[in-house]
Scaffold this active site. Structure first.
Site, short mmCIF file in Angstrom:
data_model
loop_
_atom_site.label_atom_id
_atom_site.label_comp_id
_atom_site.label_asym_id
_atom_site.label_seq_id
_atom_site.Cartn_x
_atom_site.Cartn_y
_atom_site.Cartn_z
N LYS A 194 0.85 -1.19 0.00
CA LYS A 194 0.00 0.00 0.00
C LYS A 194 0.89 1.24 0.00
O LYS A 194 1.49 1.58 1.01
CB LYS A 194 -0.92 0.05 1.22
CG LYS A 194 -2.00 1.14 1.08
CD LYS A 194 -2.59 1.57 2.39
CE LYS A 194 -1.80 2.67 3.06
NZ LYS A 194 -1.79 3.96 2.31
N CYS A 303 13.80 10.83 6.50
CA CYS A 303 13.92 10.47 7.92
C CYS A 303 15.38 10.44 8.37
O CYS A 303 15.66 10.44 9.57
CB CYS A 303 13.25 9.14 8.20
SG CYS A 303 13.70 7.83 7.07
N GLU A 402 10.04 15.57 15.01
CA GLU A 402 10.34 15.40 13.59
C GLU A 402 9.53 16.41 12.77
O GLU A 402 8.30 16.40 12.81
CB GLU A 402 10.00 13.97 13.16
CG GLU A 402 10.50 13.63 11.77
CD GLU A 402 10.31 12.16 11.42
OE1 GLU A 402 11.12 11.63 10.64
OE2 GLU A 402 9.35 11.54 11.91
#
Length: 514
Positions: A194, A303, A402
């Protein structure tokens, strides 16, 4: 003010998404089809805000159909020899190379990445990764065979897990599809992936390339839907043996919660807040170059991007000044324009989220450069200026959370002990870098910084042969390399009695004479 760069698009044009995906954005059992959720979703060009494709989202029925296709394809694919799977993956790499320009343009269109980045990094990296796993497919083996208990011979088999359900994020759609699909199918599994509903184009192209390479229908399936509907159905599906997820730590916790109910194997690559530690003997010019490149790669939506620069105090002010000056030369512009260094964020929603972090930081830190939405020709896109923030407190939001945008925060430190302690002082541990000319100092940093990857005098490069994955709240499990290959296998101990007759001594020992 940053140079706006060229806004004239590449004359060849953008990727024709409507034409290529007229049959839908689900790829199940070797063909495109529409979703069954009854809800439409638009893919937009983040550089212009224009719609490039509208498709029907996947519903639970689509997930069930994809899992059924993967389950049906599993016995034959798992039963193929390593050489047969290797040959198929070599053909796969060749098909990807033949369609490299389409892949690069589709990735730039849906993500806003500069075309030069997708041409030189995303697509070649994906092809290289495919070639790597083509070779790795022939090298899966047990550890040993031997007699460890009397007349018995033991050996270890590595076997595929079954149907893998994977969920990929929107920041590197093509590479994340590769990182999920390739080790899984090289080991003999089948997969349902997905992708993020914002960025499905290259995942669909990747799956079509697999079919064109002769990989059987049902081995690679794509369902494009929301996390709440399609993602949770995939993770919780009883016929899915393993879940691999890349995304935020918060969503990773939810994935783990759902997967636990069916005792699935889990592979989680979660958030990051990479420290960039500059010791006072570092090459300052190299560190500044590394900080700008490492923090702005993919518009900071990475990331492993450098997000927290800790600079030893003798170099601190010079680092801040030079980094700000270099950021101001970065050219924002149309991703398809030759002179563009930095494109938009993936969406206006993400752009506004990043801007809100910086706006809140103005109350407790110094915004040295950037911190604005550019105007003029770029005002309709999801652009945000490269931003440098200094003098924030270690426990502040902008240091600990983040952000996922083109924002670098710089803080000073005094002793080496303090610099390493600050680098470790977030919940995350995905990547880091240390900058020093002293090999002993750098080696200490690589030992003591708690992260899955520590670069020395560089920040951001990755290679297919080496693993990628985190410590702490950044998750567990590895992508790329032989380590990721093994993640998608299960280990079976096989034990033979080598005597010519059925042994009864053991049974007597346990049960006595019968």
């Amino acid at each position: 003010m940053q140079n706006p760069g060229s806004t004239t698009p590449d004359p060849v044009g953008r990727f024709p998404a409507r034409e290529r995906f007229a049959d839908g954005a689900q790829y199940i059992a070797g063909r495109l089809r529409e979703g069954t959720s009854g809800r439409a979703h638009a893919v937009t060009d983040p550089a212009t805000g224009e719609e490039v494709l509208t498709y029907e989202l996947a519903g639970a029925d689509d997930v069930d159909a994809a899992v059924a296709a993967a389950r049906a394809a599993f016995p034959a694919w798992a039963g193929a020899t390593p050489g047969e799977r290797s040959d198929a993956l070599h053909r796969f790499a060749a098909v990807l190379a033949d369609h490299a320009e389409d892949l690069a343009r589709a990735e730039s269109l849906q993500c806003g990445k500069p075309l030069k980045l997708t041409r030189e990094f995303d697509v070649p990296g994906t092809i290289d990764n495919t070639a790597f796993f083509a070779g790795a497919a022939r090298h899966l083996q047990g550890r040993s065979a031997g007699e460890y208990s009397g007349d018995h011979t033991s050996y270890v088999r590595r076997e595929p897990v079954g149907v893998v359900g994977s969920i990929a994020p929107w920041n590197y759609p093509l590479q994340m599809a590769a990182w999920k699909i390739l080790p899984a199918i090289a080991a003999g599994n089948t997969i349902v992936l997905k992708p993020a509903e914002l960025t499905p184009l290259t995942s669909l192209l990747f799956a079509q390339a697999a079919t064109a390479a002769g990989i059987p229908d049902g081995v690679v399936n794509i369902v494009t839907g929301t996390g709440r509907e399609a993602g949770e159905r995939l993770v919780g599906h009883p016929d899915v043996a393993m879940t691999s997820f890349t995304g935020s730590t918060a969503v990773g916790r939810r994935v783990a919660e759902i997967a636990t109910a069916t005792v699935k194997r889990l592979h989680l690559e979660l958030g990051g807040k990479a420290p960039f530690v500059v010791f006072d003997d570092a090459d300052l010019d190299a560190a500044v170059q590394g900080a700008v490149a490492g923090s702005l790669i993919n518009t900071g939506q990475d990331c492993t991007a450098a997000t927290r620069a800790y600079v030893q105090r003798p170099l601190y002010e010079a680092f801040v000044e030079r980094t700000a000056a270099l950021m101001e030369t970065v050219r924002l512009g149309d991703p398809f324009a030759a002179g563009t260094d930095l494109g938009p964020l993936v969406s206006h929603v993400q752009r506004d989220r990043v801007a809100a972090f910086v706006d809140r930081a103005r109350g407790y830190a110094r915004v040295v450069t950037g911190g604005e939405v550019p105007q003029g020709d770029l005002k309709n896109g999801a652009y945000y200026l490269p931003t440098l923030v200094a003098d924030a407190a270690q426990d502040s939001e902008i240091v600990q959370s983040e952000i996922f945008g083109p924002v670098l925060v710089v803080l000073p430190f005094d002793s080496d002990d303090e610099g390493i302690a600050l680098a470790n002082d977030t919940p995350y541990g995905l990547a880091a870098s240390a900058w020093s000319r002293d090999v002993y100092r750098a080696n200490r940093a690589t030992r003591e910084i708690k992260a899955g990857c520590v670069w020395v005098n560089d920040h951001i490069p990755i290679i297919s042969e080496m693993p990628h994955g985190g410590y702490k709240a950044s998750g567990f499990g590895k992508d790329m390399s032989a380590y990721s290959f093994e993640e998608y296998t299960q280990i079976k101990h096989v034990m033979f009695d080598n005597t010519a007759v059925v042994r009864k001594d053991w049974h007597r020992t346990v049960f006595g004479d019968r």
